[in-house]
Design an enzyme around this catalytic site. Sequence first.
Site, PDB file in Angstrom:
ATOM      1  N   LYS A 111       0.818  -1.221   0.000  1.00 58.23           N
ATOM      2  CA  LYS A 111       0.000   0.000   0.000  1.00 58.23           C
ATOM      3  C   LYS A 111       0.846   1.262   0.000  1.00 58.23           C
ATOM      4  CE  LYS A 111      -4.423  -1.585   1.367  1.00 58.23           C
ATOM      5  NZ  LYS A 111      -5.573  -1.492   2.243  1.00 58.23           N
ATOM      6  N   LYS A 192      -6.570 -10.385  -5.215  1.00 58.18           N
ATOM      7  CA  LYS A 192      -7.677 -10.676  -4.304  1.00 58.18           C
ATOM      8  C   LYS A 192      -8.891  -9.788  -4.587  1.00 58.18           C
ATOM      9  CE  LYS A 192      -7.405  -7.955  -0.095  1.00 58.18           C
ATOM     10  NZ  LYS A 192      -7.222  -7.816   1.316  1.00 58.18           N
ATOM     11  N   LYS A 195     -12.559  -4.749  -1.338  1.00 60.65           N
ATOM     12  CA  LYS A 195     -13.623  -3.741  -1.228  1.00 60.65           C
ATOM     13  C   LYS A 195     -13.252  -2.523  -2.066  1.00 60.65           C
ATOM     14  CE  LYS A 195     -14.231  -4.473   3.732  1.00 60.65           C
ATOM     15  NZ  LYS A 195     -12.863  -4.588   4.226  1.00 60.65           N
TER      16      LYS A 195
HETATM   17  P1  TYM Z   1     -10.364  -6.240   5.839  1.00 64.71           P
HETATM   18  O1  TYM Z   1     -11.433  -5.295   6.195  1.00 64.71           O
HETATM   19  O2  TYM Z   1      -9.454  -5.914   4.698  1.00 64.71           O
HETATM   20  O3  TYM Z   1     -10.994  -7.658   5.542  1.00 64.71           O
HETATM   21  C1  TYM Z   1     -11.909  -8.247   6.454  1.00 64.71           C
HETATM   22  C2  TYM Z   1     -11.714  -9.757   6.482  1.00 64.71           C
HETATM   23  O4  TYM Z   1     -12.004 -10.321   5.210  1.00 64.71           O
HETATM   24  C3  TYM Z   1     -10.886 -11.091   4.752  1.00 64.71           C
HETATM   25  N1  TYM Z   1     -10.798 -10.934   3.306  1.00 64.71           N
HETATM   26  C4  TYM Z   1     -10.836 -11.954   2.438  1.00 64.71           C
HETATM   27  N2  TYM Z   1     -10.949 -13.279   2.626  1.00 64.71           N
HETATM   28  C5  TYM Z   1     -10.982 -14.059   1.527  1.00 64.71           C
HETATM   29  N3  TYM Z   1     -10.906 -13.562   0.257  1.00 64.71           N
HETATM   30  C6  TYM Z   1     -10.811 -12.226   0.034  1.00 64.71           C
HETATM   31  N4  TYM Z   1     -10.750 -11.744  -1.202  1.00 64.71           N
HETATM   32  C7  TYM Z   1     -10.767 -11.357   1.157  1.00 64.71           C
HETATM   33  N5  TYM Z   1     -10.674  -9.996   1.303  1.00 64.71           N
HETATM   34  C8  TYM Z   1     -10.680  -9.775   2.628  1.00 64.71           C
HETATM   35  C9  TYM Z   1      -9.675 -10.486   5.454  1.00 64.71           C
HETATM   36  O5  TYM Z   1      -8.610 -11.394   5.535  1.00 64.71           O
HETATM   37  C10 TYM Z   1     -10.258 -10.173   6.803  1.00 64.71           C
HETATM   38  O6  TYM Z   1     -10.286 -11.337   7.600  1.00 64.71           O
HETATM   39  N6  TYM Z   1      -6.995  -5.325   9.396  1.00 64.71           N
HETATM   40  C11 TYM Z   1      -8.210  -6.055   9.075  1.00 64.71           C
HETATM   41  C12 TYM Z   1      -9.345  -5.709  10.018  1.00 64.71           C
HETATM   42  C13 TYM Z   1      -8.996  -5.905  11.446  1.00 64.71           C
HETATM   43  C14 TYM Z   1      -8.923  -7.132  12.146  1.00 64.71           C
HETATM   44  C15 TYM Z   1      -8.544  -6.783  13.483  1.00 64.71           C
HETATM   45  C16 TYM Z   1      -9.141  -8.459  11.787  1.00 64.71           C
HETATM   46  C17 TYM Z   1      -8.690  -4.906  12.301  1.00 64.71           C
HETATM   47  N7  TYM Z   1      -8.410  -5.434  13.533  1.00 64.71           N
HETATM   48  C18 TYM Z   1      -8.372  -7.775  14.452  1.00 64.71           C
HETATM   49  C19 TYM Z   1      -8.967  -9.442  12.784  1.00 64.71           C
HETATM   50  C20 TYM Z   1      -8.592  -9.084  14.096  1.00 64.71           C
HETATM   51  C21 TYM Z   1      -8.628  -5.721   7.662  1.00 64.71           C
HETATM   52  O7  TYM Z   1      -8.222  -4.733   7.116  1.00 64.71           O
HETATM   53  O8  TYM Z   1      -9.501  -6.597   7.125  1.00 64.71           O
END
Ligand code: TYM
Length: 326
Positions: A111, A192, A195
Amino acid sequence: MKRILTGLKPTGEITLGNYIGAIKQMVKMQDEYETYLFVADLHALTVYQDPKKLHDRIKRFIALYIACGIDPDKCLIYLQSENPYITAISFLLECTTYYGEASRMIQFKEKSKENKNFSVGLLTYPILMAADILYCDTDLVPVGIDQKQHVELARNIAERFNNKYGDTFILPDALVSESGVKIKDLKNPTKKMSKSEGNKDGVISMFDSSEDIRRKIMHATTDSENVVKFDEENKPGISNLMNIVANLEDITIEEITNKFVGKGYKEFKEYVADIVCQHLSAIQDKYNKLINSNEIDSILDNGIKISQKLAKEKYLDMCQKMGIVR
Ligand code: TYM
């Protein structure tokens, strides 16, 4: 009872990838574990967000969690930003984290390349994530494979803190769904599914209409072999569609392969589209009933009370161990 926790950042509408990678896993596990699910709204701010859109999206996320099957009677639901002890813990953890290890995070490296003026928050974000995980003695963190490295960092930070200051944290483990699945962009199946603000053709949002879902799946990039076979390297498009169905229907890749012996991509894509539409329209119906009810506020009020209590206890314990209590 073991505790599991996960969060999603409200940077765009929740995608099918998020649903399969994180939410669906939580739904499955909420009967067996103490379950915490939050909206990582502070994490969203590491990259500029339109304040009005961000504000609207936060409530939509909560309604969608519940529509996806998260049961507020079994699962604690809250907003990360409503718990200031988590950010206070995050700073204490920053002081136990090396700059080198934070800057080695793959997501930071990727990023920070996209924009020369990236925020410091982009570097420290995994440490805030460690605070999210560690403050409430989480055992397991269901995430997609892209977040596994961040959970491992949280574990390393916890271990270092425990060694320096005495036992304080449980060491958490990432729980990546069985197939280690990372749902890919339909148009660019080596990337991947992520969003985004726009309604890109490669991304299925949980709010997409059945027509849009069908169109996106029928136009998904594939190869020219016309054989439904799982081969992520040579057939990433077809393998991605197979992963989607396997995860939504809880069936194996082998079962799908057998079902489509001697059949071509058109028939297979129609089948994938039917399944995705079925799952998403059931979720959307529930969401529409929830979004305008008062239920959401009372769920969040209850969630944050418990979350704050736990985080305050952990923060004071850390302060005392680190020598900053009066
Ligand atoms: P974020 O918001 O990018 O994604 C949320 C969750 O969805 C999973 N994910 C996917 N899984 C499978 N295929 C995909 N294409 C895909 N895109 C996203 C991500 O792995 C994630 O599990 N930093 C984290 C949010 C967070 C968090 C935490 C998670 C903040 N604090 C503590 C767990 C524990 C994030 O940006 O996820």
